[in-house]
Scaffold this active site. Sequence first.
Site, PDB file in Angstrom:
ATOM      1  N   GLY A 258     -48.232  57.402  55.070  1.00 50.27           N
ATOM      2  CA  GLY A 258     -46.999  56.631  54.961  1.00 50.27           C
ATOM      3  C   GLY A 258     -46.730  55.634  56.071  1.00 50.27           C
TER       4      GLY A 258
ATOM      5  N   ASN B  66     -47.317  52.443  55.887  1.00 55.28           N
ATOM      6  CA  ASN B  66     -46.676  51.284  55.234  1.00 55.28           C
ATOM      7  C   ASN B  66     -45.226  51.603  54.881  1.00 55.28           C
ATOM      8  OD1 ASN B  66     -48.487  48.838  54.794  1.00 55.28           O
ATOM      9  ND2 ASN B  66     -49.857  50.540  54.281  1.00 55.28           N
TER      10      ASN B  66
ATOM     11  N   MET C 255     -51.972  57.129  45.474  1.00 58.24           N
ATOM     12  CA  MET C 255     -53.376  57.244  45.066  1.00 58.24           C
ATOM     13  C   MET C 255     -53.573  57.700  43.619  1.00 58.24           C
ATOM     14  SD  MET C 255     -54.789  56.052  47.685  1.00 58.24           S
ATOM     15  CE  MET C 255     -56.528  56.416  47.534  1.00 58.24           C
TER      16      MET C 255
ATOM     17  N   ILE D  53     -53.796  56.206  39.610  1.00 57.15           N
ATOM     18  CA  ILE D  53     -53.825  55.003  38.777  1.00 57.15           C
ATOM     19  C   ILE D  53     -52.777  55.172  37.683  1.00 57.15           C
ATOM     20  CG2 ILE D  53     -55.219  53.671  37.141  1.00 57.15           C
ATOM     21  CD1 ILE D  53     -57.622  54.272  38.950  1.00 57.15           C
ATOM     22  N   LEU D  54     -51.905  54.198  37.554  1.00 57.76           N
ATOM     23  CA  LEU D  54     -50.793  54.299  36.605  1.00 57.76           C
ATOM     24  C   LEU D  54     -51.172  53.679  35.266  1.00 57.76           C
ATOM     25  CD1 LEU D  54     -47.959  53.373  39.101  1.00 57.76           C
ATOM     26  CD2 LEU D  54     -48.451  55.647  38.150  1.00 57.76           C
TER      27      LEU D  54
ATOM     28  N   ASN E 285     -47.850  46.523  44.762  1.00 59.07           N
ATOM     29  CA  ASN E 285     -48.789  47.408  45.462  1.00 59.07           C
ATOM     30  C   ASN E 285     -49.360  46.678  46.662  1.00 59.07           C
ATOM     31  OD1 ASN E 285     -50.581  49.672  45.828  1.00 59.07           O
ATOM     32  ND2 ASN E 285     -52.227  48.452  44.913  1.00 59.07           N
TER      33      ASN E 285
ATOM     34  N   HIS F 160     -52.941  46.409  48.874  1.00 63.68           N
ATOM     35  CA  HIS F 160     -54.363  46.742  48.792  1.00 63.68           C
ATOM     36  C   HIS F 160     -55.055  46.201  50.043  1.00 63.68           C
ATOM     37  CE1 HIS F 160     -58.104  47.795  46.853  1.00 63.68           C
ATOM     38  NE2 HIS F 160     -58.592  46.641  47.260  1.00 63.68           N
TER      39      HIS F 160
HETATM   40  C1  GRF Z   1     -53.290  51.472  53.160  1.00 64.02           C
HETATM   41  O1  GRF Z   1     -54.447  50.972  53.763  1.00 64.02           O
HETATM   42  C2  GRF Z   1     -53.040  50.787  51.848  1.00 64.02           C
HETATM   43  O2  GRF Z   1     -53.442  49.460  51.849  1.00 64.02           O
HETATM   44  C3  GRF Z   1     -53.892  51.582  50.905  1.00 64.02           C
HETATM   45  O3  GRF Z   1     -53.783  52.910  51.338  1.00 64.02           O
HETATM   46  C4  GRF Z   1     -53.467  52.922  52.726  1.00 64.02           C
HETATM   47  C5  GRF Z   1     -52.202  53.699  52.863  1.00 64.02           C
HETATM   48  O4  GRF Z   1     -51.851  53.906  54.202  1.00 64.02           O
HETATM   49  N1  GRF Z   1     -53.492  51.350  49.542  1.00 64.02           N
HETATM   50  P1  GRF Z   1     -50.443  54.474  54.598  1.00 64.02           P
HETATM   51  O5  GRF Z   1     -50.245  55.789  53.826  1.00 64.02           O
HETATM   52  O6  GRF Z   1     -49.400  53.467  54.228  1.00 64.02           O
HETATM   53  O7  GRF Z   1     -50.505  54.718  56.073  1.00 64.02           O
END
Ligand code: GRF
Length: 201
Positions: free
Chosen positions: A20, A22, A98, A100-101, A115, A117
């Site tokens: 988490g 992000n 993680m 896929i929807l 999202n 990526h």
């Molecule tokens: C990030 O690198 C994001 O781009 C990818 O999964 C990772 C998640 O990291 N989809 P966090 O859980 O936000 O630390």
Amino acid sequence: MGGVTPVHKISLAVLISGRGSNLQSIIDACRIDNFPAEIKIVISNIEDAYGLVRAQNFNIPIRVVSHKGCSSKAEFEQRILSILDEFKIDLVCLAGFMRILSPTLIAPWEGRIINIHPSLLPKHKGLHTHERALEDGDTESGCTIHYVTSGVDEGDIILQKSVAILPDDTPDALAARVLEQEHIAYPEAIRLIASTLPKST
Ligand code: GRF
């Protein structure tokens, strides 16, 4: 007379599966007065995802919807849909989510689900992006915020941030450099699209 008109804040749901970081960048942005969004709910499909602790640290409501506890993908997604309704969400932010929807969830949220990526899409869709960027001899990588469609990592791009790939880079070193940009990109993308969404009542 006077005073500052408070900014209209759209309601976010953030969907996570892990650490988490992000999510944390979005939490931090939402604490800024004029940021045009607030997190109403954090949903995780993993019970012990560290991101849930981050949410609780800031008194943000959390829900766990374990895909393992559902008899089908449709049931899993219906349960998430109900939560999005319950919290009157305007924008769904996938942040390291993680699963896929399917169109069950995506169709009703088309244009209102985004999202992050860790590559410069359309390069390196899917997993192991940093390894593949290095294997391909790319000279730059980065991250992409995009709308979610039923094609994995294929929706319209909202914004990208790039970083140079260095001669002695490892996947971990590159991932860390890209992650710094992710944490800038996600709040920026939310700010960008908040003004384009219809205001909820
Ligand atoms: C990030 O690198 C994001 O781009 C990818 O999964 C990772 C998640 O990291 N989809 P966090 O859980 O936000 O630390």
